[in-house]
Design a protein around this motif. Structure first.
Motif, PDB file in Angstrom:
ATOM      1  N   ARG A  25       0.820  -1.212   0.000  1.00 14.92           N
ATOM      2  CA  ARG A  25       0.000   0.000   0.000  1.00 14.92           C
ATOM      3  C   ARG A  25       0.860   1.272   0.000  1.00 14.92           C
ATOM      4  NH1 ARG A  25      -2.174  -3.799   3.405  1.00 14.92           N
ATOM      5  NH2 ARG A  25      -4.358  -4.386   3.047  1.00 14.92           N
ATOM      6  N   PHE A  27       0.568   4.100  -1.292  1.00 13.03           N
ATOM      7  CA  PHE A  27      -0.144   5.372  -1.126  1.00 13.03           C
ATOM      8  C   PHE A  27      -0.249   5.765   0.347  1.00 13.03           C
ATOM      9  CE2 PHE A  27      -3.488   2.204  -0.740  1.00 13.03           C
ATOM     10  CZ  PHE A  27      -4.268   2.689   0.302  1.00 13.03           C
ATOM     11  N   SER A  28      -0.247   4.780   1.245  1.00 15.18           N
ATOM     12  CA  SER A  28      -0.398   5.072   2.672  1.00 15.18           C
ATOM     13  C   SER A  28       0.885   5.623   3.287  1.00 15.18           C
ATOM     14  CB  SER A  28      -0.823   3.804   3.431  1.00 15.18           C
ATOM     15  OG  SER A  28       0.234   2.862   3.470  1.00 15.18           O
ATOM     16  N   THR A  30       2.170   8.277   2.762  1.00 14.49           N
ATOM     17  CA  THR A  30       1.995   9.701   3.063  1.00 14.49           C
ATOM     18  C   THR A  30       1.687   9.915   4.543  1.00 14.49           C
ATOM     19  OG1 THR A  30      -0.346   9.527   2.440  1.00 14.49           O
ATOM     20  CG2 THR A  30       1.195  10.268   0.742  1.00 14.49           C
ATOM     21  N   PRO A 279      -9.149   6.754  -0.965  1.00 18.29           N
ATOM     22  CA  PRO A 279      -8.178   7.593  -1.692  1.00 18.29           C
ATOM     23  C   PRO A 279      -8.475   9.083  -1.579  1.00 18.29           C
ATOM     24  CG  PRO A 279      -8.857   5.730  -3.047  1.00 18.29           C
ATOM     25  CD  PRO A 279      -9.735   5.720  -1.839  1.00 18.29           C
ATOM     26  N   GLY A 282      -7.446  10.168   1.729  1.00 20.06           N
ATOM     27  CA  GLY A 282      -5.985  10.230   1.701  1.00 20.06           C
ATOM     28  C   GLY A 282      -5.491  11.513   1.052  1.00 20.06           C
ATOM     29  N   ARG A 283      -6.184  11.964   0.013  1.00 11.36           N
ATOM     30  CA  ARG A 283      -5.808  13.236  -0.627  1.00 11.36           C
ATOM     31  C   ARG A 283      -5.995  14.396   0.346  1.00 11.36           C
ATOM     32  NH1 ARG A 283      -9.026  15.216  -5.905  1.00 11.36           N
ATOM     33  NH2 ARG A 283     -10.656  15.500  -4.320  1.00 11.36           N
ATOM     34  N   LEU A 286      -3.119  14.332   2.825  1.00 13.58           N
ATOM     35  CA  LEU A 286      -1.847  14.800   2.270  1.00 13.58           C
ATOM     36  C   LEU A 286      -1.830  16.318   2.117  1.00 13.58           C
ATOM     37  CD1 LEU A 286       0.918  14.176   1.057  1.00 13.58           C
ATOM     38  CD2 LEU A 286      -0.203  13.872  -1.154  1.00 13.58           C
TER      39      LEU A 286
END
Length: 298
Positions: A25, A27-28, A30, A279, A282-283, A286
């Motif tokens: 993963r 993306f995590s 971040t 996601p 998550g954006r 970030l």
């Protein structure tokens, strides 16, 4: 021929779910990046700053995040073993165990970095690191497995939020202050929010499979209310920190407001339409997190 096709499809699905990159993963990452940067930035502004320690803290945080991700599916091994007569499940079991070994290797490397930093700043950091390691291992591993006990969202707030910010600050500065604990609250809330979004996205599947996450235990509608409350508390805590001088500026956080409508719209839709919720959260994490570090530094 039809059976072979079904086996190939079953095999593909299992191996896709438990593949290394999906388990990792990326993306995590971040989360670890923003959390560690929050502690480092706070230390750089308020006290002495050691660039080497900062690099090691970031590296250790990323390794810890990778380890947590890679062991996340280890609890599935029991079911996979029961169905290991199927070639697909046997291969999936091998993937889970291989990912687990790599994850434990990440923990060992992170521990080596932690011990070096302890030698630089003292044993206070050792206790923080040990608590963090226990928290990371206990996420899905028995007998703790606080994900299964519905404690994931709450304990991630502490272990992957407050504790990691405090540990990053301590590793770089050699001290710990009440102010940095307060400064950890907005990003810690968003860390918990990210996990909550994952629970909401998978609510129906977790309920069907008997995975008692917090959202399953309290119900979907209360979990949505909790999601909205966590967002409001994130910005409220940032405003209070700014008003009390613990946050140098508020304007770097304003762009993150543009990230709010998209995930909010997904909170009331059907399960099949809810897939982008994590996601998009998550954006938000970030954009807010980087803006928050900038607001600390200005």
């Amino acid at each position: 021929m039809e059976c072979n096709g079904e086996l190939k499809e079953d095999l593909h699905l299992d191996l896709s779910k438990y593949s290394f990159w999906r388990a990792l993963r990326p993306f995590s990452f971040t989360v670890a990046l923003v959390i560690c940067l929050t502690g480092i930035t706070s230390a750089a502004v308020s006290t002495s700053f050691d660039p080497l320690s900062a690099i090691l803290v970031l590296t250790g945080g990323l390794l810890l995040q990778a380890g947590v991700n890679l062991i996340n599916d280890y609890a599935d091994r029991q079911q996979l073993r029961q169905e290991s007569g199927n070639a697909a499940h046997l291969l999936a079991l091998n993937r889970v165990e291989q990912n687990f070994r790599v994850g434990m290797g990440c923990f060992l490397l992170a521990s080596a970095i932690a011990f070096y930093l302890v030698s630089q700043v003292g044993t206070g950091l050792l206790w923080l690191a040990l608590i963090g390691l226990i928290g990371a291992l206990g996420y899905t591993l028995e007998p703790i497995n606080y994900k299964r006990r519905g404690l994931g969202v709450v304990l991630v707030f502490w272990f992957m939020g407050v504790l990691m910010v405090a540990g990053s600050y301590f590793a770089v500065s050699g001290e710990l202050t009440a102010q940095v604990l307060c400064q950890s609250l907005p990003v810690s809330l968003l860390t918990a929010l990210l996990l909550l979004s994952n629970e909401l996205r998978d609510y129906e599947a977790d309920q069907r499979d008997g995975i008692d996450t917090l959202s399953v235990r309290i119900g979907f509608a209360p979990a949505v209310t909790l999601y909205i409350a966590a967002v409001l508390l994130t910005y409220l805590s940032a405003v209070l920190l700014w008003a009390n001088g613990a946050l140098q500026s508020f304007w770097p956080l304003l762009p993150s407001l543009l990230c709010l409508p998209a995930p909010y719209r997904l909170l009331r839709v059907e399960a099949v339409q809810r897939k982008p919720l994590t996601p998009l959260t998550g954006r938000l994490f970030l954009v807010f997190g980087l803006g928050y570090c900038l607001a600390l530094a200005i």
